[in-house]
Design a protein around this motif. Sequence first.
Motif, PDB file in Angstrom:
ATOM      1  N   LYS A 256     -16.600 -21.354  20.418  1.00  0.00           N
ATOM      2  CA  LYS A 256     -15.624 -21.440  21.504  1.00  0.00           C
ATOM      3  C   LYS A 256     -14.828 -20.156  21.676  1.00  0.00           C
ATOM      4  O   LYS A 256     -14.559 -19.728  22.809  1.00  0.00           O
ATOM      5  CB  LYS A 256     -14.674 -22.611  21.237  1.00  0.00           C
ATOM      6  N   TYR A 257     -14.474 -19.502  20.560  1.00  0.00           N
ATOM      7  CA  TYR A 257     -13.547 -18.375  20.643  1.00  0.00           C
ATOM      8  C   TYR A 257     -14.153 -17.002  20.337  1.00  0.00           C
ATOM      9  O   TYR A 257     -13.622 -15.988  20.786  1.00  0.00           O
ATOM     10  CB  TYR A 257     -12.363 -18.612  19.697  1.00  0.00           C
TER      11      TYR A 257
ATOM     12  N   LYS B 246     -21.309 -22.540  28.281  1.00  0.00           N
ATOM     13  CA  LYS B 246     -21.322 -21.177  28.822  1.00  0.00           C
ATOM     14  C   LYS B 246     -22.737 -20.790  29.234  1.00  0.00           C
ATOM     15  O   LYS B 246     -22.963 -20.206  30.298  1.00  0.00           O
ATOM     16  CB  LYS B 246     -20.817 -20.186  27.766  1.00  0.00           C
TER      17      LYS B 246
ATOM     18  N   SER C  47     -19.561 -25.699  23.170  1.00  0.00           N
ATOM     19  CA  SER C  47     -18.904 -24.702  24.019  1.00  0.00           C
ATOM     20  C   SER C  47     -19.863 -23.578  24.398  1.00  0.00           C
ATOM     21  O   SER C  47     -19.817 -23.059  25.518  1.00  0.00           O
ATOM     22  CB  SER C  47     -17.679 -24.126  23.306  1.00  0.00           C
TER      23      SER C  47
ATOM     24  N   GLU D  79     -18.344 -24.837  15.819  1.00  0.00           N
ATOM     25  CA  GLU D  79     -17.857 -25.181  17.154  1.00  0.00           C
ATOM     26  C   GLU D  79     -16.685 -24.280  17.522  1.00  0.00           C
ATOM     27  O   GLU D  79     -16.596 -23.775  18.652  1.00  0.00           O
ATOM     28  CB  GLU D  79     -17.440 -26.648  17.211  1.00  0.00           C
TER      29      GLU D  79
END
Length: 277
Positions: A15-16, A79, A75, A11
Motif C-alpha cells: 500500500k505504501y 493499482k 492494494s 499488505e
Amino acid sequence: MMIDRYREFYELAGKYYPEDRLTYSSLSGIIRKKWVLNKLKKLPSGNLLDCGCNIGRLSSGWNKGMVIGVDIAYSLLKKGKNIFPNINFVQGDLREIEFFKKDSIDNAIAIEVIEHLDRVGDFLNGLYNILKPGGTVLITTPSYSGKRPEMLKLGVLKSFGIKQGIEREYYFHTAYKPEELRDIAIKSKFSVIEYGSFEFELRGWVKPFTILRNFFESISDRIFPYSLLNILIVEFLNRFEVDTFYILDTLGLGRLMEMLFKEGRRSYVLAKKVVCG
C-alpha cells in the motif's frame, strides 16, 4: 500469529512502498527487466501466471495467451488493474497457491519473490500441482556470497510509514545460489531445463555504490529514520548509478564483468512439470 503478521506486513508494504517505481528506476531493475522479458519471449504459448506480480509490469506485455497476476497485497492489485487492465488479478498467498485448479497453468514466473517466502516448499509443491504437464516456470532470486541472509531491517521502508516488520523491525528476505534453486526445484519434482545467474554487469564496479548506500542507511536509521530525505537519497543514487553504468558500458564494462566473474548477482532456474506416461 506469524501468518497474520506476514500478510499484514506485505499488505502494508504494498500500500505504501512504491516498489515498482523504485525498482525499475534502479540499474538492477532495468537490467533485470530486460533479462526477464528476453526469457519470456522464449516461453511457449499459453496462459501465464505471474506469481507475486506486484502491479504486473513484467507480465503486462505477454501476448501468447491470458495473463493472471497473483499477489498477497490487494492494494497492489488495485493499482495494477488501473495500469494494466489486460491482466486478470487475483489476491492470494503463494504459500497456499492451490486455490488455482489442478493442471490449469501453462507457464508461470516468480521474479524476485521466493526470497520473501518462509515456506518455499509449499509454494513450489503447489505450483507443480497447478501447472499442466509440460508447463514451464521461471524463478529468479538474489544470490549471495558468504553467509546466507535470512532477515532484513526495514531501512528505507520506514520513510514510507512502515514501522513494523514481520519480527520487530525485520522482514523475511533470503537469497539462493543457482545450484540451491536447482535443488529445491528438483525436490518439488520439477525437471530443470537450465539454471544459472545473471546481472554480471553489477559485479565489482558497483561496490562503492553499495558502500555509499549502506553508509546513508546506517546514518538515516539512527538520525532521521522516518524522513522523506531517505527517499530522495535512494532516487539520487539510483540515477547516478544508472548514468555511470551507461557511460562505462560503452567501454565494454558489461562484457568485462561477465568474463571476470563466474556468477552474477541474481540466480535463476527454468524448469518444467514432467509429462507422466
